[in-house]
Motif scaffolding. Structure first.
Motif, mmCIF file in Angstrom:
data_model
loop_
_atom_site.group_PDB
_atom_site.id
_atom_site.type_symbol
_atom_site.label_atom_id
_atom_site.label_comp_id
_atom_site.label_asym_id
_atom_site.label_seq_id
_atom_site.Cartn_x
_atom_site.Cartn_y
_atom_site.Cartn_z
ATOM 1 N N ALA A 8 7.344 -3.104 -6.731
ATOM 2 C CA ALA A 8 6.292 -2.720 -5.800
ATOM 3 C C ALA A 8 5.109 -2.227 -6.613
ATOM 4 N N SER A 9 3.931 -2.251 -6.021
ATOM 5 C CA SER A 9 2.749 -1.740 -6.706
ATOM 6 C C SER A 9 1.792 -1.139 -5.692
ATOM 7 N N ALA A 10 0.891 -0.294 -6.181
ATOM 8 C CA ALA A 10 -0.099 0.344 -5.319
ATOM 9 C C ALA A 10 -1.388 0.518 -6.096
ATOM 10 N N GLN A 11 -2.503 0.391 -5.403
ATOM 11 C CA GLN A 11 -3.805 0.554 -6.028
ATOM 12 C C GLN A 11 -4.226 2.025 -6.012
ATOM 13 N N PRO A 12 -5.011 2.448 -6.997
ATOM 14 C CA PRO A 12 -5.449 3.842 -7.036
ATOM 15 C C PRO A 12 -6.553 4.118 -6.029
ATOM 16 N N CYS A 13 -6.825 5.383 -5.793
ATOM 17 C CA CYS A 13 -7.945 5.756 -4.930
ATOM 18 C C CYS A 13 -9.249 5.395 -5.629
ATOM 19 N N GLU A 14 -10.334 5.390 -4.897
ATOM 20 C CA GLU A 14 -11.617 4.931 -5.429
ATOM 21 C C GLU A 14 -12.060 5.732 -6.657
ATOM 22 N N SER A 15 -11.836 7.034 -6.647
ATOM 23 C CA SER A 15 -12.283 7.874 -7.756
ATOM 24 C C SER A 15 -11.550 7.558 -9.055
ATOM 25 N N LEU A 16 -10.328 7.044 -8.953
ATOM 26 C CA LEU A 16 -9.538 6.735 -10.135
ATOM 27 C C LEU A 16 -9.633 5.267 -10.552
ATOM 28 N N PHE A 23 -0.420 1.585 -9.857
ATOM 29 C CA PHE A 23 0.869 2.255 -9.963
ATOM 30 C C PHE A 23 1.916 1.198 -9.628
ATOM 31 N N TRP A 24 3.067 1.255 -10.277
ATOM 32 C CA TRP A 24 4.065 0.215 -10.038
ATOM 33 C C TRP A 24 5.480 0.777 -10.137
ATOM 34 N N LEU A 83 -2.880 1.917 -17.037
ATOM 35 C CA LEU A 83 -4.185 2.534 -17.231
ATOM 36 C C LEU A 83 -5.183 1.555 -17.837
ATOM 37 N N LYS A 84 -6.448 1.720 -17.480
ATOM 38 C CA LYS A 84 -7.521 0.919 -18.043
ATOM 39 C C LYS A 84 -8.033 1.553 -19.338
ATOM 40 N N LEU A 85 -8.983 0.892 -19.960
ATOM 41 C CA LEU A 85 -9.419 1.299 -21.299
ATOM 42 C C LEU A 85 -10.050 2.687 -21.331
ATOM 43 N N LEU A 86 -10.781 3.097 -20.292
ATOM 44 C CA LEU A 86 -11.426 4.410 -20.307
ATOM 45 C C LEU A 86 -10.436 5.554 -20.116
ATOM 46 N N ASP A 117 11.168 12.886 -8.154
ATOM 47 C CA ASP A 117 9.945 12.150 -7.806
ATOM 48 C C ASP A 117 10.127 10.644 -7.949
ATOM 49 N N LEU A 118 11.194 10.229 -8.634
ATOM 50 C CA LEU A 118 11.452 8.806 -8.806
ATOM 51 C C LEU A 118 12.341 8.251 -7.699
ATOM 52 N N GLU A 119 12.419 8.977 -6.608
ATOM 53 C CA GLU A 119 13.172 8.517 -5.439
ATOM 54 C C GLU A 119 12.268 7.930 -4.371
ATOM 55 N N ASP A 120 10.983 8.279 -4.422
ATOM 56 C CA ASP A 120 10.062 7.832 -3.378
ATOM 57 C C ASP A 120 8.748 7.395 -4.030
ATOM 58 N N PHE A 121 8.469 6.097 -3.991
ATOM 59 C CA PHE A 121 7.303 5.566 -4.695
ATOM 60 C C PHE A 121 5.977 6.095 -4.142
ATOM 61 N N PRO A 122 5.759 6.097 -2.827
ATOM 62 C CA PRO A 122 4.480 6.627 -2.309
ATOM 63 C C PRO A 122 4.235 8.082 -2.708
ATOM 64 N N SER A 123 5.279 8.898 -2.709
ATOM 65 C CA SER A 123 5.113 10.297 -3.100
ATOM 66 C C SER A 123 4.783 10.409 -4.584
ATOM 67 N N PHE A 124 5.402 9.555 -5.384
ATOM 68 C CA PHE A 124 5.119 9.505 -6.814
ATOM 69 C C PHE A 124 3.638 9.186 -7.049
#
Length: 249
Positions: A8-16, A23-24, A83-86, A117-124
């Protein structure tokens, strides 16, 4: 990668978004170790691993310049952040140059992530986002932001001189930044991103992408450099072992 592995994967919030690609999560719920193969993709990864014997193990993985073969242990879970380069400068606040094709173990409790915290991906994801947002305590130099945006928007199909002109930052300074923080020059990083961008066409069985390469021989050479395989071998492999080819958008 076997179908037995759950991802599974998730995109970061706009600020990040300028610092975090995604996140994966990967789980192996079976009683067999599963082979996985990764390719260079331009990401710096934080790994959070857990199984019956290891409550939690955290590691930081630098950029890779060649394919890696490993095994996902049975009954295990792996959560991660690409993570990206910055991010090296503004989130990790340390260079990863010495981690080229290498990794280090981080102290237990990094980012206050525990085994539970490795039991629930959205919470992670939510917890790590809060941690990273608290680290953004300085303004990003506009030159660095322009450089980063241009690299990712073009999937690496851009020259150092083009970036230098747009960002008003010399090519020498840009390469000095890359070598200091990431451990390789900008052109090498862009080549990795172009290699990665070719995954979409390879998944469709296309042996030469429409953009990003001047000619097919150059494309084949780049694919073999970072995967040790030809485009045809990658496109026609049916074992699904390749993480990026099977799970990337």
């Amino acid at each position: 990668m076997s179908d037995a592995l759950n991802t599974a994967s998730a995109q970061p919030c706009e600020s990040l978004a300028p610092f975090v690609e995604s996140f994966w999560m990967m789980k192996n719920p079976t009683d067999l170790d599963e082979q996985v193969i990764t390719f260079p993709d331009g990401g710096i990864d934080l790994y959070f691993f857990r199984n019956a014997e290891v409550p939690i193990h955290t590691s930081l993985v630098g950029l890779e310049t060649h394919s890696q073969s490993a095994y996902m242990p049975k009954q295990s879970v792996l959560f991660g952040v690409r993570l990206k380069l910055l991010a090296a400068e503004f989130l990790l606040k340390q260079p990863v140059a010495e981690l080229l094709n290498d990794r280090i173990t981080l102290d237990r409790g990094f980012a206050d992530i525990s085994s539970s915290d490795l039991e629930d991906f959205p919470s992670f994801v939510e917890k790590l986002e809060s941690y990273f947002l608290a680290l953004l305590d300085e303004r990003v130099d506009p030159r660095k932001r322009i450089m980063s945006d241009m690299i990712y928007e073009t999937n690496g199909a851009i020259t150092v001189s083009n970036i230098a002109e747009a960002a008003n930052w010399s090519s020498r300074q840009i390469n000095r930044y890359f070598n200091k923080w990431l451990g390789l020059p900008l052109k090498s990083y862009c080549d990795i991103l172009r290699f990665r961008h070719s995954f979409d066409s390879l998944k469709e069985g296309e042996l030469f992408p429409e953009d990003g390469f001047n000619d097919q021989s150059h494309y084949i050479k780049l694919i073999k450099k970072y995967s040790s395989l030809t485009p045809k071998q990658l496109a026609h492999d049916k074992s699904d072992r390749f993480i990026q080819l099977s799970s990337k958008k």
